[in-house]
Design an enzyme around this catalytic site. Sequence first.
Site, short mmCIF file in Angstrom:
data_model
loop_
_atom_site.label_atom_id
_atom_site.label_comp_id
_atom_site.label_asym_id
_atom_site.label_seq_id
_atom_site.Cartn_x
_atom_site.Cartn_y
_atom_site.Cartn_z
N SER C 67 -4.35 -59.90 -6.06
CA SER C 67 -5.13 -58.66 -5.97
C SER C 67 -5.34 -58.14 -4.55
CB SER C 67 -6.51 -58.85 -6.61
OG SER C 67 -6.37 -59.01 -8.00
N LYS C 70 -3.94 -54.82 -3.85
CA LYS C 70 -4.60 -53.60 -4.32
C LYS C 70 -5.08 -52.74 -3.15
CE LYS C 70 -6.33 -55.27 -8.87
NZ LYS C 70 -5.52 -56.48 -9.09
N TYR C 192 3.16 -52.95 -11.66
CA TYR C 192 1.89 -53.58 -11.30
C TYR C 192 2.08 -55.08 -11.05
CZ TYR C 192 -2.92 -55.22 -11.87
OH TYR C 192 -4.14 -55.82 -11.71
#
Lengths: 307, 307, 307, 307
Positions: C67, C70, C192
């Site tokens: 993450s 991100k 993603y």
Amino acid sequence: MSVSSSFQSVLDRIATEIAATPGRGRPADYIPVLASADPQRFGMAVAEVDGTVYGVGDWQHPFSTQSITKVFTLALCLSREGEELWEHVGREPSGNPFNSLVQLEYEAGIPRNPFINAGALVVTDRLQALTGTAADTLRTFLRAESGNAGLDFNEQVATSEASHSDRNAALAHFMASYGNIRTPVPLLLDQYIRQCSLDASCADLARAAGFLARHGILADGSSLLTRSQAKQINAVMLTCGTYDAAGDFAHRVGLPGKSGVGGGIIAVVPGRCTICVWSPGLDERGNSVAGVAALDRFTTLTGLSVF
Amino acid sequence: MSVSSSFQSVLDRIATEIAATPGRGRPADYIPVLASADPQRFGMAVAEVDGTVYGVGDWQHPFSTQSITKVFTLALCLSREGEELWEHVGREPSGNPFNSLVQLEYEAGIPRNPFINAGALVVTDRLQALTGTAADTLRTFLRAESGNAGLDFNEQVATSEASHSDRNAALAHFMASYGNIRTPVPLLLDQYIRQCSLDASCADLARAAGFLARHGILADGSSLLTRSQAKQINAVMLTCGTYDAAGDFAHRVGLPGKSGVGGGIIAVVPGRCTICVWSPGLDERGNSVAGVAALDRFTTLTGLSVF
Amino acid sequence: MSVSSSFQSVLDRIATEIAATPGRGRPADYIPVLASADPQRFGMAVAEVDGTVYGVGDWQHPFSTQSITKVFTLALCLSREGEELWEHVGREPSGNPFNSLVQLEYEAGIPRNPFINAGALVVTDRLQALTGTAADTLRTFLRAESGNAGLDFNEQVATSEASHSDRNAALAHFMASYGNIRTPVPLLLDQYIRQCSLDASCADLARAAGFLARHGILADGSSLLTRSQAKQINAVMLTCGTYDAAGDFAHRVGLPGKSGVGGGIIAVVPGRCTICVWSPGLDERGNSVAGVAALDRFTTLTGLSVF
Amino acid sequence: MSVSSSFQSVLDRIATEIAATPGRGRPADYIPVLASADPQRFGMAVAEVDGTVYGVGDWQHPFSTQSITKVFTLALCLSREGEELWEHVGREPSGNPFNSLVQLEYEAGIPRNPFINAGALVVTDRLQALTGTAADTLRTFLRAESGNAGLDFNEQVATSEASHSDRNAALAHFMASYGNIRTPVPLLLDQYIRQCSLDASCADLARAAGFLARHGILADGSSLLTRSQAKQINAVMLTCGTYDAAGDFAHRVGLPGKSGVGGGIIAVVPGRCTICVWSPGLDERGNSVAGVAALDRFTTLTGLSVF
């Protein structure tokens, strides 16, 4: 009401009263083929347990059954799988709009009941695993029980629904993340959507639901469900069959019932008869306005409520 | 079952079966007087619509009625206020534990139904406004209908409950912030707690609930509720009467019912009889384990389910 | 701390202290390649705004960034799209676990912020629409800013993630039902997942995040973001960067930060430096135990908190 | 901005810009005394860490501090109780409107942070237990730090609030049911309401908050909080200080801040100064429209954001 023959006069009276009532709600508008339905349409049929059918209005006109099929899919799955089914889907009212994801998250992927979309997806997943083709199994059953060999999927409806299936895809993937869906999601959605796309008339559905009034016995006298299983389905219809209006429906109508956004509703008087009513205009909770009103009148005129 | 006289043999058979069943759950433990109840206690009574009562075990032993009284308070309020009551409390299952604040917040202070604590507080608030003394009104009613002039509040229970009333105080203040409670909260809680503190036996409660089987008619032949109102209460009992297990209760028992954490449950066979069963051990959802099992057997043995 | 050269001694001191600390949490276990990480691993790097890098322990060892990416995807999207991005994803803390569907439902498909999975899916969807290949755009950027031309996707991680993507598929379909996702869901998930699969070292990430300390200026002196946009990203990192522990992280560390379940955390001292720390053992909220402890020590020893 | 003396010119410039801006939101309207405030009022003050104060507009005009006092109550409690406080109230953003009961229910009576009403009630409960009189303790503190011996409760505000306290009573009883409130609820509400009723000016509040910019040191040089505790309060202000707009406030202003529905906001530049701005018109999330705009301009003009 002392004699069955008067069912016809009750239906005639209801049709007259409904015809005089303005304000019928609005047809479902999320797909064009439903949105174009005429809210003035109204049909109603009663099938006695011996198979005699009475009808009024558009009672022989096919309409989009939509969520009404969830009752039959549940029966077909329960008859094959038995009590184990209830480990994968609950039987409690949801207290939430019919496609809510909230409850699923709190309850680890086990939907509250088989009549919310999430629950129907689980039942379809299990019937698919048991039969290899859930939608065809359902069509075969409805043709046999209704006696209408032409009863079929509506391809236009199925195609439209397929292009609006993101919510159901989300539900299916979410439950798959908890291990409660095993069919690949695109195949599952295809089977689910085909079931909902079935067209049938009030006469067809009143006949086809007859086993619920006959404590599980099919039209040919064979047994689909045990008496206890038939009672289970009636109970879940009464507590969960009309989206977030189950309490209001029990209050006004007092019968096990299941509605669909095509404007149809089936209801059961255990031991006596099944009823199907259709009118496309919906209230804000997704139930047919004229349909609920007609069933309300039916139980008032006949005294045939379970309460 | 063809003759009423056999109710006694059914009760005897159930009592024998229950006696042989180990595992009865645990009494409610949030106040000492309930926690000290003996989970081996078991009583059951059936009152026919003509007033004849059958019983077995501890059927004449008084116990703490708790939430069972919510049914009677609802009837007393509905008889005085009529349909307007339903603008202040809903009649849909809650889909949440019985004292949840979540749903209240989403629905602007209108509780989902009269049997969750929030809804019962609203009904008590309204009965208090109509009568000036909700608890005494309830006691007077129960004494008259049960024929037991000694039926009374249990001060020990009321005192204990009063010291554990923060949750209900929160609910009441929260609804007051939406304008849905008008009685000062301390007075409202006092009236609410006194109602729940009433002691009564299975025989008392089976008799007192008789008007629900008699379509609204009291023991003396006068009318408390219209036929439609009596049906409304049975409907809300079936869909909401057993906390978050209404679906399961409908599924297993198939009758309108209302339970209390004292271990009692009342159930209604419309047109035929009322039943009260008591055993203090509860399941994880707050319903008497032996009580639900006994009612399950009762409908199986007699066929007297509504489904 | 008055001189930058002492960053090295601070890092050495922290590494010594961490080495003496037992109890490092547990690596993420939802895919095997993460579960097999050694919780004794520890690396930390500091990159000054002029590009000088200091490091200790496993600071040059590549790990799964997860993450942390991100932040970079957000910067790449914001630089191209500007303020309009904030109409599709919010910038408020979520107050819920990182993959919750509840909030999405209440807020009509607009995720609370770009660092919960739903929000990152929206940002990826938008970057995909702008570039045609979100994952490659990200890889190119990270290679350029880190100076590590070998920085790449980890195919084993991507393959594993792809077989555990039902939650993210549910989120994407759910937002698509609100019109907030336009890329076909399977393609979106592929992009993603590839982003999250990037391997990089503490040195790589500390360097690559340098533009956040340099108010939007890249390593080559060109501008990626306006000063205001760089401030926006730091603000959302501080309020939302560490799952449901943002308040605790602000409290203990007092710097904008973003963590990943691979055990990495990046943090920013605006105008001064960027920090990356890595140790695979996670706490119950998904943040590296040793990583948070090391950053806590860093701000305590240097006084470089924003508060 | 290189010299402090230019604070005055910054304030003058901001006041001119704000004066030219139409649209100021609406004053809080739940009690008459707030509803009658003039939305054209605007004042702003800056207090440097050495005590020098600059001001513009209505900067010396007292207004209703409301939730701004929650910062001071928190500091007074934390200074006495230390880390143990955080076992009774969290420090994570709530992700929900400021008086929601939902989160409390999920998290067993522990409020998410000290700035939602539930959390402030817990802090007041604890300060009350420690001092015997929370409201007087707060007044004494504010008088001393502001140097305004006339600073006092507004009895009209307190009386009005007391008649609108059902929501807070519900919160307090709910937390009491979990054992997280020990003061009798009516007394607790009285103390809480009196705190919120304090009137003060921008000058008063900017001075009184000085210890947050001085790392815990009071005006007289003594220590209220440790450096770490002062940092903790700034962190919780940044992540939770402006209701459900903390992310947006961090994004636009980039400083720890706390607002009140009286239209005031305080903000902290650690090590440098404190700011208080006041204008009664609120946005839909309860923060002063002109106040947020003025702080946005302040950090843009001075560069004094923490990011």
